[in-house]
Scaffold this active site. Sequence first.
Site, short mmCIF file in Angstrom:
data_model
loop_
_atom_site.label_atom_id
_atom_site.label_comp_id
_atom_site.label_asym_id
_atom_site.label_seq_id
_atom_site.Cartn_x
_atom_site.Cartn_y
_atom_site.Cartn_z
N ASP A 82 0.85 -1.19 0.00
CA ASP A 82 0.00 0.00 0.00
C ASP A 82 0.89 1.25 0.00
O ASP A 82 1.86 1.33 0.76
CB ASP A 82 -0.87 -0.04 1.27
N ASP A 104 2.15 5.25 -5.34
CA ASP A 104 1.51 6.50 -4.97
C ASP A 104 2.42 7.67 -5.32
O ASP A 104 3.32 8.03 -4.59
CB ASP A 104 1.18 6.51 -3.48
N GLU A 134 -2.87 6.05 -8.22
CA GLU A 134 -3.80 7.01 -7.61
C GLU A 134 -3.74 8.32 -8.37
O GLU A 134 -2.67 8.83 -8.71
CB GLU A 134 -3.45 7.27 -6.14
N GLY A 182 -7.57 8.65 7.71
CA GLY A 182 -7.74 8.93 9.14
C GLY A 182 -9.20 9.09 9.48
O GLY A 182 -10.08 8.64 8.76
N HIS A 209 -9.57 4.96 -0.80
CA HIS A 209 -8.73 5.05 0.40
C HIS A 209 -9.48 5.92 1.41
O HIS A 209 -10.16 6.86 1.03
CB HIS A 209 -7.38 5.69 0.09
N GLY A 210 -9.31 5.60 2.70
CA GLY A 210 -9.99 6.41 3.71
C GLY A 210 -11.41 5.93 3.91
O GLY A 210 -12.36 6.71 3.86
N ASN A 231 -9.80 0.43 1.09
CA ASN A 231 -8.70 0.43 2.06
C ASN A 231 -9.23 0.84 3.42
O ASN A 231 -9.90 1.87 3.54
CB ASN A 231 -7.62 1.42 1.62
ZN LIG Z 1 -4.33 5.26 1.40
#
Ligand SMILES: [Zn+2]
Length: 408
Positions: A82, A104, A134, A182, A209-210, A231
């Site tokens: 990741d 990334d 991404e 987060g 993501h997130g 994710n």
């Molecule tokens: Zn991520």
Amino acid sequence: MALINIRDMLYHAYNNGYAVGAFDLVSLEFLEGIMAAAERARSPVILSLAESHFDYFDFELIMPAVEAAARRAHVPVAIHLDHGASLDSAVQGINLGCNGIMVDASHHALSDNMRMTRTVVNMAHACGVPVEGELGYVPGVEGEDAERHPGGIAYTSVAEARDYVEHTGVDFLAVSIGTVHGRMKGEPKLDHQRLEQINEALGIPLVIHGGTGLSNDQFRRLIANGVTKINYYTALADIAGARMRDNTKSMEKGGHTGLMKGVRDVISAEVERCMRLWGSFDRAEELLAQCKSWAPVEHMIIYNLAGMTRQETETMMAEGRRVLSAIPGVREVVTGHAVKEDAKYRYTWLVRFCHPAVIDSYREHPAHVAFADKLFRPVAAERISIDYQTIESVATQENAMTGLLKES
Ligand SMILES: [Zn+2]
């Protein structure tokens, strides 16, 4: 082994309208909890290792455990790097056993992102390993993940996404439509219309993501619009932390094991909840029936040397181990000597490739060509070689399926 190609996994999800969880693990509690949930839910699962977490564990040390967990599983598993930050990280991830890679470069300008991503895709595809890119940018929440993912949100544009996928050759795309890394403060607002347009334009599995803090309804809408990999980490870390705080309250004394009591189980329960919500539960059997297992290849040479002293032989082998093990897709290089003096052949090389594609990319790799032409072939005219897959790696997938059938 139930380790499978993540491409097979995500296209099955894409074509059948569900999403697979990519759960970032930072310890054995996470690994065990995630795998127990996948077995209970009979769900495919992605074991995810984030480069930004490498301060918390030794990547090289944890990978054999991750692979062992995948190998003994009765459900399909993929192992994913990741947020790989560079070409070197991607090579390291593949050589340590990841069979999916995220590159990334999303915080760079679009042209740099495309160039860096293309380089990683070329390398990874030559190893048979699919790549997630991404486009747009998913930032971290202030005071939480902002350090690892600094800056503000950049939404993925449809036109750029089309361009990016075409030029980089990525297999899957992580998009930015309003999630953050987060804990989200308040109700997250997602741009579902943008996601729908991206999905229509690309027609490839999309990644979010997130995932922490989204409502059940939001998850359903994401999946309806092509999201097949989610994710998920922060919620698991929070649940683990809460359990540890509870443990301290009931502990007057005691140490680490007391503190960790039940942590694996609360992680596992949350992972199972996600698998049921995202529709991946009970999919293991049909997916295994439709895909091949991820089987490594072993490249073996047995040979004799002419005109070499013992010291020269050792030096040549050490140089080979050093040079060849750095080639993308090479899991391990082992050199050997015959035990008995009268053996017909005296020496061996065993080079483990992560995938059959590496047979060709390894042969053509400049580091291999230089070593073979200068140091090896001139002194090892007498040799035979074979590239083979072990019977076990082919048969264990059948065992995984039999295991599933027996349980049902
Ligand atoms: Zn991520």
